[in-house]
Design a protein around this motif. Structure first.
Motif, PDB file in Angstrom:
ATOM      1  N   ALA A   1     -62.381  79.108   6.257  1.00  0.00           N
ATOM      2  CA  ALA A   1     -62.913  80.337   5.674  1.00  0.00           C
ATOM      3  C   ALA A   1     -63.535  80.015   4.327  1.00  0.00           C
ATOM      4  CB  ALA A   1     -61.814  81.377   5.521  1.00  0.00           C
ATOM      5  N   LEU A   2     -64.684  80.628   4.055  1.00  0.00           N
ATOM      6  CA  LEU A   2     -65.389  80.368   2.809  1.00  0.00           C
ATOM      7  C   LEU A   2     -65.007  81.372   1.737  1.00  0.00           C
ATOM      8  CD1 LEU A   2     -68.966  79.611   4.184  1.00  0.00           C
ATOM      9  CD2 LEU A   2     -67.261  77.975   3.366  1.00  0.00           C
ATOM     10  N   LYS A   3     -64.962  80.897   0.515  1.00  0.00           N
ATOM     11  CA  LYS A   3     -64.891  81.745  -0.669  1.00  0.00           C
ATOM     12  C   LYS A   3     -66.178  81.482  -1.426  1.00  0.00           C
ATOM     13  CE  LYS A   3     -60.198  80.633  -1.519  1.00  0.00           C
ATOM     14  NZ  LYS A   3     -59.201  80.280  -2.504  1.00  0.00           N
TER      15      LYS A   3
ATOM     16  N   ASP B   1     -71.806  80.399   8.007  1.00  0.00           N
ATOM     17  CA  ASP B   1     -72.253  81.687   8.529  1.00  0.00           C
ATOM     18  C   ASP B   1     -71.903  82.864   7.634  1.00  0.00           C
ATOM     19  OD1 ASP B   1     -69.577  82.281   8.883  1.00  0.00           O
ATOM     20  OD2 ASP B   1     -69.680  82.440  11.057  1.00  0.00           O
ATOM     21  N   GLY B   2     -71.535  82.622   6.405  1.00  0.00           N
ATOM     22  CA  GLY B   2     -71.192  83.718   5.496  1.00  0.00           C
ATOM     23  C   GLY B   2     -69.702  83.895   5.357  1.00  0.00           C
ATOM     24  N   GLU B   3     -68.965  83.763   6.439  1.00  0.00           N
ATOM     25  CA  GLU B   3     -67.523  83.933   6.397  1.00  0.00           C
ATOM     26  C   GLU B   3     -66.772  82.615   6.560  1.00  0.00           C
ATOM     27  OE1 GLU B   3     -66.301  86.847   9.221  1.00  0.00           O
ATOM     28  OE2 GLU B   3     -67.780  88.303   8.538  1.00  0.00           O
ATOM     29  N   LYS B   4     -67.394  81.667   7.254  1.00  0.00           N
ATOM     30  CA  LYS B   4     -66.716  80.388   7.465  1.00  0.00           C
ATOM     31  C   LYS B   4     -67.727  79.269   7.587  1.00  0.00           C
ATOM     32  CE  LYS B   4     -66.248  80.312  12.486  1.00  0.00           C
ATOM     33  NZ  LYS B   4     -65.333  80.251  13.589  1.00  0.00           N
TER      34      LYS B   4
ATOM     35  N   ALA C   1     -58.411  71.920   6.675  1.00  0.00           N
ATOM     36  CA  ALA C   1     -59.168  72.918   7.427  1.00  0.00           C
ATOM     37  C   ALA C   1     -58.233  73.994   7.966  1.00  0.00           C
ATOM     38  CB  ALA C   1     -59.911  72.245   8.567  1.00  0.00           C
ATOM     39  N   ASP C   2     -58.818  75.120   8.344  1.00  0.00           N
ATOM     40  CA  ASP C   2     -58.029  76.213   8.925  1.00  0.00           C
ATOM     41  C   ASP C   2     -57.752  75.982  10.407  1.00  0.00           C
ATOM     42  OD1 ASP C   2     -58.067  77.522   6.456  1.00  0.00           O
ATOM     43  OD2 ASP C   2     -59.846  78.694   6.973  1.00  0.00           O
TER      44      ASP C   2
END
Length: 148
Positions: free
Chosen positions: A136-138, A74-77, A115-116
């Motif tokens: 969380a995505l980078k 979703d862009g953030e995760k 995973a977080d």
């Protein structure tokens, strides 16, 4: 931008690398940092392997032949769910590190490390187990689908 996909896979060992390759390809195309992609792909492989091995006979008494993998970026995760149609869990297993010489029992521990957030529970209504986790995505600097 959001991306999601869902697969229904046969409970066969050959399905595990298929799910992993699709996840890696999706994240690579979107521009996710390779380290994050690798961590999530290992966690997905472990969750799929558990579904293949332990997603046994369903509530109807027959052997469930399939499990489902769903991934959301979703862009953030990234959130991933692996659901089987087995008998489900009487209780959520306590996740403890496996002995160094153990051949089994490392999957859930690895997922928790990579995973977080991790949730393990019964599938609502019809039995089965759902393992869901997110991270969380980078993004790479040249990421074509990175959220602004």
């Amino acid at each position: 931008m959001s991306i999601w996909w869902s697969l229904h896979l046969r409970r066969e060992a050959a399905s595990v690398p298929l799910a992993r390759r699709l996840l890696i390809g999706t994240m690579e195309t979107a521009g996710v940092d390779p380290e994050i992609s690798y961590d999530l792909s290992v966690a997905l492989s472990e969750a799929c392997a558990n579904a293949v091995e332990h997603g046994g006979p369903g509530a109807s008494g027959g052997v469930s032949e399939a499990y489902r993998v769903t991934a959301y970026l979703d862009g953030e995760k990234c959130r991933i769910e692996v659901a089987d149609s087995g008998p489900g869990l009487a209780r959520v297993p306590e996740v403890r590190p496996a002995r160094p010489d153990a051949e089994h029992g490392r999957g859930l521990c690895l997922i928790r490390e990579l995973a977080d957030h991790v949730h393990i529970g019964a599938k609502p209504g019809r039995g089965g187990t759902v393992v869901s986790f997110d991270k969380a995505l980078k993004w790479r600097k040249d990421a074509p689908l990175m959220a602004v």
